[in-house]
Scaffold this active site. Structure first.
Site, PDB file in Angstrom:
ATOM      1  N   GLU A  67      36.777 -17.417 -43.497  1.00 22.75           N
ATOM      2  CA  GLU A  67      36.650 -17.737 -44.877  1.00 22.75           C
ATOM      3  C   GLU A  67      37.718 -18.388 -45.465  1.00 22.75           C
ATOM      4  O   GLU A  67      39.112 -17.693 -45.414  1.00 22.75           O
ATOM      5  CB  GLU A  67      36.482 -16.326 -45.604  1.00 22.75           C
ATOM      6  CG  GLU A  67      35.166 -15.452 -45.371  1.00 22.75           C
ATOM      7  CD  GLU A  67      33.999 -16.082 -45.680  1.00 22.75           C
ATOM      8  OE1 GLU A  67      34.135 -17.302 -46.410  1.00 22.75           O
ATOM      9  OE2 GLU A  67      32.988 -15.923 -44.932  1.00 22.75           O
ATOM     10  N   CYS A  75      40.148 -18.730 -53.670  1.00 22.58           N
ATOM     11  CA  CYS A  75      39.139 -19.893 -52.799  1.00 22.58           C
ATOM     12  C   CYS A  75      38.273 -20.535 -53.808  1.00 22.58           C
ATOM     13  O   CYS A  75      38.099 -21.585 -53.391  1.00 22.58           O
ATOM     14  CB  CYS A  75      38.790 -19.127 -51.684  1.00 22.58           C
ATOM     15  SG  CYS A  75      39.722 -18.129 -50.913  1.00 22.58           S
TER      16      CYS A  75
END
Ligand SMILES: Cc1ncc(C[n+]2csc(CCOP(=O)(O)OP(=O)(O)O)c2C)c(N)n1
Ligand SMILES: [Mg+2]
Length: 1108
Positions: free
Chosen positions: A877, A912
């Site tokens: 991720e 993110c």
């Protein structure tokens, strides 16, 4: 396991954390070369071994860990001589591996054979031939140990061809941290007495003080005691030269302003000085200043250096002990010295605006200083300009001005800058060379271009060996033998595929620097800077000595009565010491009473010495401070149990910058034990009934609910996350565990009838999921709770044992979860939570017993890990530069603005999926822009514990500085700052940009900070294409009313998730989450992570159900 010795050597080097090997292989290295093929170590092939050696030495210099260089036998190995001497004298950890013909049987006589081991002897700390494959691992460990131990230096191993191919089962030797001895209490006491008794004590910082902890301790020392400091050339930047107590650098050995201060001082505290550096000043017998030598090792006595007191042991600890044991004295008198400093500062301005061309060195230094960010790295070659850089270039951070004042070799400038650019690709790196020095390793431009390094090379061209010309002239020799003809440097650079520029007026230089350092074009750039030293030399030879003799105090201060008493006391034996045999008296001839002998301190006394220190250049190390009562200690969890083998990891309150807690830090042995325990726990974990796993997950939910505020406050402190967001994250942790509890009892399989053809008649199948095995988890700093939960909860739900490495800056959240799990009913070894340094963490990636590694963090680290993870499954991720498209104002302007502002700036953009790029339809652009700026301007910045705070500090000041640099770069390329754009320590303002160049870092890369850019677009199709023009693809948001357009976006966007009528920053914890392209691999989201943590097994059934 039996393997080829060269394979084992590579494994041993990997075990040492080696990332690069620089060099040129020869036929005698072919086995080693082959072994490197599948290694995590990157081979960097250079065009000359000397350059490879300089690069390896610079790795040692910048990281404290040995850099490694490789060559063949004879000619390749002798080419290492200069770089070995460079590392050895300057104290940079570096290891050379050279080949050799077979030593048992060779058909080539003595062809190419030189006794390299003996050749290396005077220029290394350790040199040895590996005469047996069995010895490979121990010799690698020993060589690296010796290279890195104080004083670091060069080591050499020779690997003969036949030994390289020998099969061996030599075991790898684990690396463990070594605690250094600390200074003896009485030496500290005497040092304190002398400093306090002195009238004008000064601090002098040398190369040996350039260690991470020492930098910190010295900074605190000067902050608290306000003792002025000077530096040697290689001590520059250890403490910021912007500090009010900074006087200057001893670029010369005499006749500069610093020497006036030294003449006025009665005592110098020399920290980390070694006479291998050109003397910063020259001591004189029987005269002040007296000198206290503080170092890891005792002073080499020399005509110019013979200190009166030595404080030997870990420097950081010694400085800390001195600091806490002493107070600023009212009788310290710096009035004269302060005046000298003012004069020096004025003198440093001379020539900085000089218009003359070729350029004056003072202006070159000044223009470069203005162009290079504080953390940019300038690497000097050796020549006349070095004096001007040492005098005039203010270093604000350690290791930002790399110069060599030990071997002072020409030719190292370009390779050292290449190593710096390789290690720190995000920093601005500049090599500064003379025309002479540059040409000594200019062939490495090809290597730099091949490696795609971002690097600016300045060639200061005087068509001469200028430095020697200066000396020749000063010594009144005839001008002879030092002029050069040079190639066309611009064309020369271009022929290598680099960009070439030439300065043609003085004003042009800073513009070219801006373009090369802060423009959008990357790669290798060379700027030829014509330079003239005549006037500058005149200043050094004539003006400066005149000025200095005018202000130099006529006499040195006398040794005051109190300093004389304090100095004598050094040698006065205490009662119990008097009973022991005395050491010989110290040899020093002050016009004061003869010193009495020093005796050794007993071991018992040594034990009471408190803080331990292990100070390397880069490693994360212990802070040598006493345990404050309000500093909470957290254990780590090893095989379900709380253990506290050390308290090595400081946890900083990100708002106050103070150590707020400490926790244990795991080493490779702990990680190894955790993986072994996890492997052992697998059958018991897999055998747990669904309801038992559910019960564990529910217990976590219950406990976190009960301790909600405790979790939120810890998170707020360790991450600097505003308390509102911290509470939000605790709630998400609860949600994630709740979802996992629910999913844990519905891990359903499949039944399939298989009689699809004649061949399969009578077959049917069951497909079931089984736990994959031990899982390695690496979680990030930005969501320390919920992103750890997204790994831990699915593992518990499916019955996988696991080992988590929380981010070392924010480990508390995972440790608190660990604490709850340690009280749950789980098989022994089911889990470990191990904060650790990056070096130790390598096992999380490489250990073959892990079956899955689940990593959340930066793309660079993630993809590198994947390359090194071997056969295990990998889920990544990673980051993104998420975009949001505003096609329609839906449901209303206020909501859109509220969501975009939240998406861009919550937790200061450190997510993110934070909104980074906003594409707004042309017709509504101005309206939305105005509203966004108005709203962003209202966000409150401050203490994250304050309920009203929206913008807290970034995780570290260095991150805020990075963003500052990126925004500046964008502005240099034409961007407009609509709001914000300012940094204050670790805070960066909520910032809105417009007209950002597509090549600007802030656009292309993941900002991970509170910055968003606005761009208008004409058509919806163009907007979607814009979003896709990114190397990332995590999530995207689209505000749109037309269902067709919504579906068009869903189908066309190259991302892992599309949020319609919302920002990309929305994540629902039960849903699949992850990215495409550079943004990652695989999906999290509880059920999807559970799928990754299990593997399918099919049971094929034939003719069941038929009775005989
Ligand atoms: C390998 C090596 N050879 C020779 C010297 C002696 N030396 C020191 S400075 C210098 C001249 C450097 O010339 P250049 O690189 O053009 O820089 P400038 O002094 O002209 O600015 C020489 C020959 C040295 N230090 N190292
Ligand atoms: Mg020159």
């Amino acid at each position: 396991m039996a393997r080829k010795a060269s394979d084992v050597m590579v494994k041993a080097l990997e075990n040492e954390g080696i990332q690069y090997i620089f060099g040129i292989p020869g036929e005698e290295n072919l086995d080693l070369l082959d072994s490197l093929k599948n290694s995590t170590i990157k081979l960097i092939v250079t065009r000359h071994e000397q350059a490879a050696g300089f690069m390896a030495a610079t790795v040692g210099r910048l990281t404290g860990k040995a850099g490694v260089a490789l060559s063949t036998l004879g000619p390749g190995a002798t080419n290492f001589a200069t770089s070995a001497a460079y590392a050895q004298l300057a104290g940079f950890a570096m290891m050379m591996i050279t080949g050799q013909k077979p030593i048992r049987k060779s058909k080539q006589g003595s062809f190419q054979i030189v006794d390299i081991v003996e050749n290396m002897r005077p220029i290394t700390k350790f040199t040895k031939q590996i005469a047996d494959g069995e010895l490979v691992t121990s010799l690698v460990r020993e060589a690296i140990r010796v290279a890195e131990e104080e004083k670091p230096g060069a080591v050499h191993l020779e690997l003969p061809e036949d030994i390289a191919e020998q099969v061996t089962d030599a075991e790898i030797f684990p690396v463990h941290p070594v605690r250094r001895p600390i200074a003896e209490a009485k030496a500290i006491r005497k040092a304190i007495d002398m400093i306090q008794a002195a009238t004008t004590p000064l601090l002098l910082i040398g190369a040996g003080a350039n260690r991470k902890q020492t930098q910190k301790m010295l900074r605190e020392f000067v902050d608290e005691l306000e003792i002025p400091f000077v530096t040697t050339q290689m001590g520059k930047g250890v403490v910021t030269e912007a500090h009010p107590s900074y006087l200057g650098c001893c670029a010369l050995s005499a006749n500069d302003y610093e020497h006036v201060c030294i003449q006025r001082a009665d005592l110098i505290i020399m920290v980390g000085h070694d006479v291998v550096e050109k003397p910063p000043f020259i001591m004189q017998h029987g005269k002040t200043p007296l000198v206290i030598h503080v170092h890891f090792y005792s002073a080499r006595v020399d005509n110019v250096y013979f200190p009166q007191l030595e404080v030997i042991g870990d420097i950081a600890n010694a400085i800390w002990q001195m600091k806490i044991g002493m107070a600023k004295q009212p009788h310290w008198d710096y009035s004269f010295i302060r005046k000298v400093k003012e004069d020096l500062e004025q003198h440093l301005l001379v020539g900085i605006d000089d218009e003359r061309f070729p350029m004056m060195p003072q202006r070159i230094v000044s223009d470069l200083r203005k162009a290079v960010p504080d953390d940019g790295i300038v690497c000097l070659d050796n020549g006349m300009y070095k004096i001007w850089f040492a005098r005039c270039y203010k270093a604000y951070e350690p290791n930002t001005l790399l110069l060599d004042n030990a071997l002072a070799t020409m030719g190292a400038g370009l390779p050292s800058a290449m190593a710096a650019a390789l290690l720190y690709p995000k920093k601005k790196v500049v090599a500064v060379c003379g025309d002479g020095g540059f040409m000594m390793n200019s062939q490495e431009l090809e290597t730099a271009v091949r490696l795609d390094l971002n690097l600016t090379v300045l060639v200061l061209n005087d068509n001469a060996y200028g430095m020697i010309k200066w000396k020749q002239n000063a010594a009144k020799f005839d001008k002879f033998g030092l002029d050069l003809h040079n190639p066309d440097f611009v064309k020369y650079a271009e022929s290598y595929g680099a960009k070439g520029y030439r300065v043609t007026t003085a004003d042009e230089f800073s513009k070219l620097l801006q373009q090369c350092l802060h423009g959008c074009e990357k790669g290798v750039k060379l700027i030829e800077v014509p330079v003239c030293y005549t006037w500058a030399n005149h200043i050094l030879d004539h003006e400066l000595p005149g000025i200095i003799s005018d202000i130099m105090p006529a006499t040195k201060p006398r040794i005051s009565h109190s300093l004389s008493m304090a100095t004598n006391e050094v040698q006065k034996p205490t009662k119990e010491q008097g009973e022991r045999p005395a050491s010989p008296p110290l040899q020093f001839s002050l016009p004061v009473q003869q010193p009495e002998p020093i005796t050794e301190t007993s071991e018992a006394e040594r034990e009471v010495e408190k803080p331990e220190v292990n100070d390397t250049v880069e490693a994360e190390v212990v802070q040598p401070e006493p345990e404050e009562s309000d500093v909470k200690i957290y254990p780590m969890y090893l095989a379900n149990k709380a253990v506290t083998p050390n308290t090595d990891l400081d946890i900083i309150d990100k708002y106050t910058g103070k150590v707020a807690a400490r926790c244990a830090s795991a080493g490779p042995c702990d990680i190894d034990a955790a993986v072994a325990a996890a492997e052992k726990a697998l059958p018991a974990m897999a055998a747990m009934a669904s309801y038992e796993r559910k019960a564990v997950l529910e217990k976590v939910v219950t406990e976190v609910k009960a301790r909600f505020e405790e979790f939120a406050q810890a998170l707020c402190m360790e991450a600097g996350k505003p308390i509102r967001d911290s509470r939000g994250e605790v709630q998400r942790l609860i949600d994630t565990f709740t979802i996992a509890a629910e999913e844990s009892v519905r891990i359903y399989g499949e039944y399939a009838p298989l009689d699809i053809s004649e061949r399969c008649k009578g077959y049917q199948s069951l497909v079931r999921r089984f736990p994959i095995g031990p899982v390695s988890m690496i979680s990030p700093f930005n969501f320390p709770l919920n992103l750890a939960a997204h790994k831990i909860a699915p593992a518990l739900a499916v019955g996988c044992p696991f080992v988590v490495k929380p981010a070392s800056r924010t480990p508390i959240g995972a440790l608190m979860i660990g604490e709850i799990l340690s009280r749950c009913n789980l098989p022994e070894g089911a889990f470990s939570v191990l904060p650790c340094s990056r070096n130790a963490a390598d096992l999380f990636v490489t250990d073959e017993r892990f079956k899955l590694v689940s990593f959340t963090g930066s793309p660079a680290i993630g993809w590198d890990m994947k390359a090194r993870s071997g056969k295990k499954k990998v889920v990544l991720e990673l980051g993104g530069n998420a975009a949001c498209v505003v096609e329609d104002i839906v449901p209303n302007l206020e909501t859109i603005v509220e969501r975009i502002i939240h998406g861009a700036f919550y937790q200061s953009g450190q997510s993110c999926i934070s909104v980074q790029r906003v594409y707004i339809r042309e017709e509504i652009y101005e309206t939305v822009k105005e509203a966004l700026i108005a709203k962003a301007g209202t966000l409150l910045k401050g203490d994250p514990k304050d309920e009203k705070t929206f913008i807290g500090p970034l995780i570290a000041e260095s991150e805020a500085k990075r963003i500052e640099t990126w925004v500046k770069e964008a502005v240099n390329c034409g961007a407009k700052v609509l709001l914000g754009g300012k940094r204050e320590g670790a805070f960066y303002d909520a910032t809105v940009l417009e007209n950002v160049h597509p090549e600007a870092e802030i656009h292309k890369e993941e900002a991970f900070g509170p910055v968003m850019e606005l761009t208008p677009y004409k058509t919806f199709k163009a907007a979607i294409a814009n979003v896709n023009q990114s190397k990332f693809g995590l999530q995207a948001g689209v505000f749109v009313t037309d269902l067709n357009k919504a579906f068009y976006a869903f189908e066309q966007l190259e991302v892992g998730g599309v949020c319609i009528n919302d920002v990309p920053s929305m994540r629902i914890d039960s849903q699949p989450y992850g990215g495409v392209k550079e943004s990652g691999l695989g999906r999290e989201g509880v059920r999807y992570a559970m799928e990754d943590m299990t593997e399918l097994r099919v049971m094929i059934l034939k003719d069941v159900g038929q009775l005989a």
